[in-house]
Motif scaffolding. Sequence first.
Motif, short mmCIF file in Angstrom:
data_model
loop_
_atom_site.label_atom_id
_atom_site.label_comp_id
_atom_site.label_asym_id
_atom_site.label_seq_id
_atom_site.Cartn_x
_atom_site.Cartn_y
_atom_site.Cartn_z
N PHE A 118 0.81 -1.22 0.00
CA PHE A 118 0.00 0.00 0.00
C PHE A 118 0.84 1.28 0.00
O PHE A 118 0.36 2.34 -0.38
N CYS A 119 2.12 1.18 0.38
CA CYS A 119 3.00 2.34 0.25
C CYS A 119 3.33 2.61 -1.22
O CYS A 119 3.23 3.75 -1.69
N LEU A 120 3.75 1.57 -1.93
CA LEU A 120 4.13 1.74 -3.33
C LEU A 120 2.94 2.12 -4.21
O LEU A 120 3.06 2.95 -5.10
N THR A 121 1.78 1.53 -3.93
CA THR A 121 0.59 1.89 -4.70
C THR A 121 0.11 3.28 -4.35
O THR A 121 -0.40 4.01 -5.20
N THR A 136 7.23 2.40 -17.00
CA THR A 136 8.42 2.17 -17.82
C THR A 136 9.03 0.80 -17.52
O THR A 136 9.39 0.06 -18.44
N ILE A 137 9.13 0.46 -16.24
CA ILE A 137 9.71 -0.82 -15.83
C ILE A 137 8.89 -1.99 -16.35
O ILE A 137 9.42 -2.98 -16.84
N THR A 138 7.56 -1.87 -16.24
CA THR A 138 6.68 -2.97 -16.64
C THR A 138 6.41 -2.99 -18.15
O THR A 138 5.93 -4.00 -18.68
N GLY A 139 6.69 -1.86 -18.82
CA GLY A 139 6.43 -1.77 -20.25
C GLY A 139 4.96 -1.61 -20.59
O GLY A 139 4.55 -1.84 -21.73
N VAL A 140 4.15 -1.21 -19.60
CA VAL A 140 2.72 -1.01 -19.81
C VAL A 140 2.45 0.48 -20.03
O VAL A 140 2.89 1.32 -19.25
N HIS A 208 -12.50 -8.00 -9.59
CA HIS A 208 -12.61 -6.73 -8.85
C HIS A 208 -13.09 -5.64 -9.80
O HIS A 208 -13.22 -5.86 -11.00
N GLU A 209 -13.36 -4.47 -9.25
CA GLU A 209 -14.03 -3.41 -10.01
C GLU A 209 -13.16 -2.77 -11.09
O GLU A 209 -13.67 -2.06 -11.95
N ARG A 210 -11.85 -3.02 -11.05
CA ARG A 210 -10.98 -2.48 -12.09
C ARG A 210 -10.63 -3.51 -13.17
O ARG A 210 -9.85 -3.20 -14.07
N ALA A 211 -11.18 -4.69 -13.06
CA ALA A 211 -10.92 -5.74 -14.07
C ALA A 211 -11.86 -5.55 -15.25
O ALA A 211 -12.71 -6.39 -15.55
N LYS A 212 -11.68 -4.43 -15.94
CA LYS A 212 -12.62 -4.05 -17.00
C LYS A 212 -12.18 -4.53 -18.38
O LYS A 212 -10.98 -4.68 -18.65
N ASN A 213 -13.16 -4.75 -19.22
CA ASN A 213 -12.94 -5.08 -20.62
C ASN A 213 -13.33 -3.86 -21.46
O ASN A 213 -14.11 -3.02 -21.01
N LYS A 214 -12.81 -3.80 -22.66
CA LYS A 214 -13.14 -2.69 -23.56
C LYS A 214 -13.54 -3.23 -24.92
O LYS A 214 -12.85 -4.09 -25.48
N ILE A 215 -14.63 -2.70 -25.45
CA ILE A 215 -15.10 -3.14 -26.76
C ILE A 215 -15.44 -1.92 -27.62
O ILE A 215 -15.99 -0.94 -27.13
N GLU A 216 -15.05 -1.98 -28.88
CA GLU A 216 -15.37 -0.94 -29.84
C GLU A 216 -16.06 -1.57 -31.04
O GLU A 216 -15.61 -2.61 -31.52
N PHE A 217 -17.14 -0.95 -31.51
CA PHE A 217 -17.87 -1.51 -32.65
C PHE A 217 -18.58 -0.40 -33.41
O PHE A 217 -18.84 0.69 -32.88
N LEU A 239 -1.66 -5.97 -13.24
CA LEU A 239 -1.21 -5.28 -12.03
C LEU A 239 -1.26 -3.76 -12.19
O LEU A 239 -1.75 -3.05 -11.32
N MET A 240 -0.76 -3.26 -13.33
CA MET A 240 -0.72 -1.82 -13.55
C MET A 240 -2.11 -1.23 -13.77
O MET A 240 -2.32 -0.03 -13.56
N GLY A 241 -3.05 -2.06 -14.18
CA GLY A 241 -4.42 -1.60 -14.34
C GLY A 241 -5.25 -1.79 -13.08
O GLY A 241 -6.45 -1.50 -13.08
N SER A 242 -4.61 -2.30 -12.02
CA SER A 242 -5.34 -2.61 -10.78
C SER A 242 -4.67 -1.99 -9.56
O SER A 242 -4.63 -2.60 -8.49
#
Length: 288
Positions: A118-121, A136-140, A208-217, A239-242
């Motif tokens: 919780f410190c790093l986040t 940068t480290i994770t490449g995300v 969890h609430e940040r485990a989202k999907n994205k769709i475009e159509f 991890l970077m999205g959560s």
Amino acid sequence: SYMIYVAGEGQNAKRGVMYYINPYTAEILPEVSGQKFFKTVENIHRRLLLDDFGKQVVALSVVSLLILMLSGIYIYFPRIKKSFSQSLKLNFQSKGRFFLANLHSAIGMWVIPFYLVFCLTGLYWSYDFVSNGLHTITGVEKPKKPQMQGSQGENKNPQGEKISLDDISLAIDTFKNLVENRYLSATLRFPQKGSVYSLDYLKIDSPHERAKNKIEFDIKTNQVSKHEKYEDKTLAQKLMGSILPLHTGEYFGVVGQTLMFLASLMMPLFAITGLMLYVKRTKKKKSA
């Protein structure tokens, strides 16, 4: 209820204004009861009600905690090296200063992993160089916050193209068919151009609430141009999205959330035992 964001003015220009709408009657509903209270609590946690100055105080407190943890590990390292399993045990037979020291160090060993998370986040939101460095480290790629467009008097996208309510209704129906109506919540954004709609949505079985999907159509052709699924992402992307679920422990479900809560609840223990050890050590020096 549906939540609809529209362009705002003045202090609301950046985030816009949100309205709660009854999806069956189109009635504008009042704000959620107690929302201001929880926003105030969140503001205390993030900024101590002192805006940017409070944000910096909180960030420095987190850095101080990291220093205290790392220095504690350094001091306690000889015992860890000698017997790691023994360094995790509480000795209830010891008394006085030795019992306090054992309580301080043994429980500290158990909660340090949680405090590091919780410190790093937390620092992720405090300093841009921390968040940029982690990406940068994770490449995300770091996500960009969507900007609220200024009011134009009509339902138009930034290119000035008119958006009809029928198109919006068609986009919602198309989305429901594409995901077979298996979703908990969804966020629809008006198309930047043409008839391509984008939705972020949460599946029924999302962890969890940040485990989202994205769709475009495209609503005219029903052709899906992009469908990003959370389960298909790499571990680094997940991890970077959560960051928030990691910060609260929700990333690991109810068990993780409970353990993070208990670890946080232990924080006063280290302040109290540390102060008592300091007082006893000072008295011992004076008596010597």
